[in-house]
Design a protein around this motif. Structure first.
Motif, short mmCIF file in Angstrom:
data_model
loop_
_atom_site.label_atom_id
_atom_site.label_comp_id
_atom_site.label_asym_id
_atom_site.label_seq_id
_atom_site.Cartn_x
_atom_site.Cartn_y
_atom_site.Cartn_z
N THR A 1 0.84 -1.20 0.00
CA THR A 1 0.00 0.00 0.00
C THR A 1 0.87 1.24 0.00
O THR A 1 2.00 1.22 0.52
CB THR A 1 -0.92 0.04 1.23
OG1 THR A 1 -1.60 1.28 1.28
CG2 THR A 1 -0.11 -0.11 2.51
N TYR B 1 -0.07 4.01 1.47
CA TYR B 1 -0.41 4.84 2.62
C TYR B 1 0.84 5.12 3.45
O TYR B 1 1.72 4.27 3.59
CB TYR B 1 -1.45 4.16 3.51
CG TYR B 1 -2.77 3.89 2.83
CD1 TYR B 1 -3.35 4.85 2.00
CD2 TYR B 1 -3.44 2.68 3.00
CE1 TYR B 1 -4.55 4.62 1.37
CE2 TYR B 1 -4.65 2.44 2.38
CZ TYR B 1 -5.20 3.40 1.56
OH TYR B 1 -6.38 3.17 0.93
N TYR C 1 -6.51 10.91 3.43
CA TYR C 1 -6.27 10.10 2.22
C TYR C 1 -4.90 9.42 2.26
O TYR C 1 -4.78 8.22 2.05
CB TYR C 1 -6.41 10.98 0.99
CG TYR C 1 -6.22 10.27 -0.33
CD1 TYR C 1 -6.94 9.11 -0.64
CD2 TYR C 1 -5.34 10.77 -1.28
CE1 TYR C 1 -6.78 8.48 -1.86
CE2 TYR C 1 -5.17 10.14 -2.50
CZ TYR C 1 -5.88 9.00 -2.79
OH TYR C 1 -5.71 8.36 -3.99
N VAL C 2 -3.85 10.19 2.57
CA VAL C 2 -2.51 9.60 2.54
C VAL C 2 -2.27 8.67 3.72
O VAL C 2 -1.40 7.79 3.65
CB VAL C 2 -1.41 10.69 2.50
CG1 VAL C 2 -1.58 11.58 1.29
CG2 VAL C 2 -1.36 11.50 3.77
N LEU C 3 -3.05 8.82 4.79
CA LEU C 3 -2.94 7.92 5.93
C LEU C 3 -3.89 6.73 5.84
O LEU C 3 -3.93 5.89 6.73
CB LEU C 3 -3.19 8.67 7.24
CG LEU C 3 -2.18 9.78 7.60
CD1 LEU C 3 -2.63 10.54 8.84
CD2 LEU C 3 -0.79 9.19 7.80
N GLY C 4 -4.67 6.66 4.76
CA GLY C 4 -5.56 5.52 4.53
C GLY C 4 -6.85 5.57 5.32
O GLY C 4 -7.51 4.54 5.50
N LYS D 1 -0.85 12.51 -2.96
CA LYS D 1 -0.07 11.29 -2.77
C LYS D 1 1.37 11.40 -3.26
O LYS D 1 2.27 10.80 -2.67
CB LYS D 1 -0.75 10.12 -3.51
CG LYS D 1 -1.85 9.42 -2.73
CD LYS D 1 -1.27 8.48 -1.68
CE LYS D 1 -2.37 7.82 -0.88
NZ LYS D 1 -3.08 6.78 -1.60
#
Length: 604
Positions: free
Chosen positions: A266, A268, A500-503, A533
């Motif tokens: 992933t 993330y 978003y970037v931390l999932g 991202k």
């Protein structure tokens, strides 16, 4: 500042600087001259040149970027001892700057030393954090080499600097007696980091998606490197080019065969890694806390935005009165020709200046705003108006220039072409935004340290976003609606990006909010997600934090005035005092404004 790649401790420093050059910042073609100016600037610049010279010995590209042309023929040399040398350098300078701070008596000089010392401390902390987490970072060899050459081969550099690019390229290809060729050294770095992960159970391996994206882009970088060499004015690089291609193939094979199989599935980020990115951009605080504040502000603003949409929907007899429908109608009304768009900007700029004067928001420069259509070369892919700032290190009178993209371009987003968004764009990029902001910086005087280490997205963009708010109440209803949409977008980015970037929020959820609530196009949303991202991770919260800090400072000053028996704060006094402080981090701005509060309409 781009954060396309999150780099190893040794290389993160270098590539954290290089993208700034290609975003349009002015480059000093020779060693920074210390011409007669304020005494504190002379002392600060003397210290800065000493620091830059020593840093350039470790990273010649950084020396070149700061105008020390002696480093132009040199290039990055790495071995497994490079990190230790780098850290010894920073620890020595951190101690040195502490001593310098204790001796300094001038307030401005003290501020500069603090700025540089804070930056040095951050580099030390980044290194320690990376080791603790067992980071294995993707080292984008082709990209780094391209950037190292591009700073020397571009339309603004003289012939001798362009010729130096071939010498630098040969350093990359051959190394020296103590250093292997750069791409081979990068492979050694990565292999060493992977070996450490087996002992420390690393939690920060690179993402598979990032490695694959770099490998796809590498061919474009390779072609661009050859083009730069061809434009250098020298021809003695063809033999090295064959060697370089072979080195690059071997390095990319290593990434595919060794690093890619071990990569994270992933893309993330961990909260710790993301917070480090934010800190490097000048953003303070935990991502979750920042996101919660932004989400609260978004929820507070959204009902007002919907109310404006309903009012405009009734006014224009629209079937749907939802924000997205109103945005679509207003976006469809943009000027059809570049000339018409330029005329609209010129007329709106005059109108905004009248608002600034009539409402006494701040003092205007005596020189008119410079505004013109951008050429394709000017735009560099920018689909919105932007200010080309003056060189902060230029010793001559110079002003910023507002450039308007050609509406006939195929690369523009319709989201920013409405005639009703022009006022907000001008307020942000022109007056009372960046154009006045940079003019004030020039009047105050900008040292090398402030130009390099104090100019962050937080303090620069914070003012521009605040400037939009200054004029918004005096615009037409349609313009206020579009201005509020831009405000909501920037607030939304401050919680959408971290989530978003931390999932914690899916791509579909981000798309739904930006499209349904704010009416952005699918093309723009795709670009926005790419920025979160890969292209500009961390910048979205930086915009918001800078804006929020200024709004909070104004409230604090107002409260202090009232507590001391004064009346309400004179807004123009606050605005003038804020800009008069020059280019400083938010923390220092807050300290100074608290210590020097304007008590009345005469700013005394």
């Amino acid at each position: 500042m781009s954060t396309l790649f999150k780099l190893s401790p040794a290389l993160a420093l270098l590539l954290s600087f290089l993208p700034i050059i290609f975003a349009g910042c002015a480059h000093v073609s020779s060693a920074p001259s210390i011409s007669p100016r304020a005494e504190w600037i002379e002392k600060s610049d003397t210290l800065a040149v000493e620091f830059f010279t020593e840093l350039g010995a470790l990273y010649p590209e950084l020396g070149s970027e700061m105008g020390l042309s002696t480093f132009d023929p040199q290039g990055l040399l790495l071995n497994l001892e490079s990190e230790a040398r780098e850290q010894a350098f920073f620890e020595r300078w951190h101690s040195r700057l502490g001593t310098e701070l204790s001796r300094a008596t001038d307030l401005e000089l003290q501020a500069d030393i603090e700025i540089l010392r804070d930056w040095v401390r951050l580099q030390i902390e980044n290194y320690q954090s990376a080791l603790k987490r067992g980071e294995v970072e993707l080292l984008p060899g082709a990209r780094l080499i391209f950037q190292g050459l591009q700073m020397l081969v571009n339309p603004t550099t003289p012939a001798e600097r362009r010729r130096s690019a071939v010498s630098r390229f040969k350093v990359y290809v051959y190394g020296d007696k103590a250093h292997r060729p750069l791409l081979e050294a990068m492979q050694d770095f990565t292999a060493q980091a992977l070996a450490r992960t087996k002992e420390k159970k690393a939690t920060a391996l690179p993402a598979r998606q990032d490695i694959e994206a770099y490998l796809q882009e590498a061919e474009d970088y390779t072609r661009a490197i050859r083009e730069l060499l061809s434009n250098s004015g020298r021809t003695d690089w063809s033999y090295e080019w064959v060697i370089f291609q072979n080195q690059l193939r071997n390095y990319h094979s290593f990434l595919r065969q060794t690093l890619l199989p071990q990569a994270r599935s992933t893309d993330y980020l961990s909260e710790e890694a993301y917070q480090k990115i934010l800190a490097n951009l000048g953003v303070d605080g935990a991502p979750a806390v920042l996101a919660a504040k932004a989400k609260h502000d978004f929820d507070q603003l959204l009902p007002e935005f919907h109310a404006l949409a309903r009012s405009l929907g009734q006014k224009r007899n629209l079937k749907s009165k939802k924000p997205a429908a109103v945005v679509e109608i207003l976006n469809s009304m943009g000027p059809r020709s570049a000339q018409a768009n330029e005329a609209l900007y010129q007329a709106t700029a005059v109108r905004i200046e009248k608002i600034i004067v009539a409402q006494n928001l701040l003092s205007l420069p005596s020189i008119p705003l410079r505004l013109r259509l951008a050429s394709p070369q000017d735009s560099q892919g920018m689909g919105v108006p932007f200010l080309r700032p003056p060189s902060l290190l230029n010793r001559q009178e110079e002003r910023g220039e507002l450039l308007i993209p050609d509406t006939s371009s195929q690369n523009l987003f319709a989201d920013f072409l409405s005639p009703y968004v022009v006022a907000s764009m001008l307020a942000h990029e022109g007056r009372p935004g960046h154009e006045i902001q940079f003019a004030k910086f020039m009047e105050k005087g900008v040292s090398l340290i402030r130009n390099r280490y104090a100019a962050t997205t937080v303090n620069v963009e914070g003012w521009a976003n605040y400037a939009e708010d200054l004029v918004q109440p005096y615009l037409t209803e349609e313009e206020r609606f579009m201005a509020m949409r831009l405000r909501l977008w920037r607030v939304a980015r401050a919680f959408l990006e971290p989530e978003y970037v931390l999932g914690r929020r899916s791509r579909k959820e981000v798309e739904a909010l930006l499209q349904k609530d704010l009416g952005f196009s699918s093309a723009f949303i795709a670009f926005e997600l790419e920025r979160y991202k890969r292209l500009e991770t961390g910048l979205a919260p930086a915009y918001y934090q800078g804006y929020k800090a200024i709004v909070d400072m104004r409230a604090e000053v107002d409260q202090t005035i009232r507590a001391n028996g004064g009346t309400s704060l004179a807004i123009h006094c606050f605005n003038e005092r804020l800009l008069e402080q020059g280019l400083l981090p938010i923390r220092l701005l807050r300290q100074r404004l608290k210590a020097d509060v304007p008590l009345n309409a005469n700013c005394k």
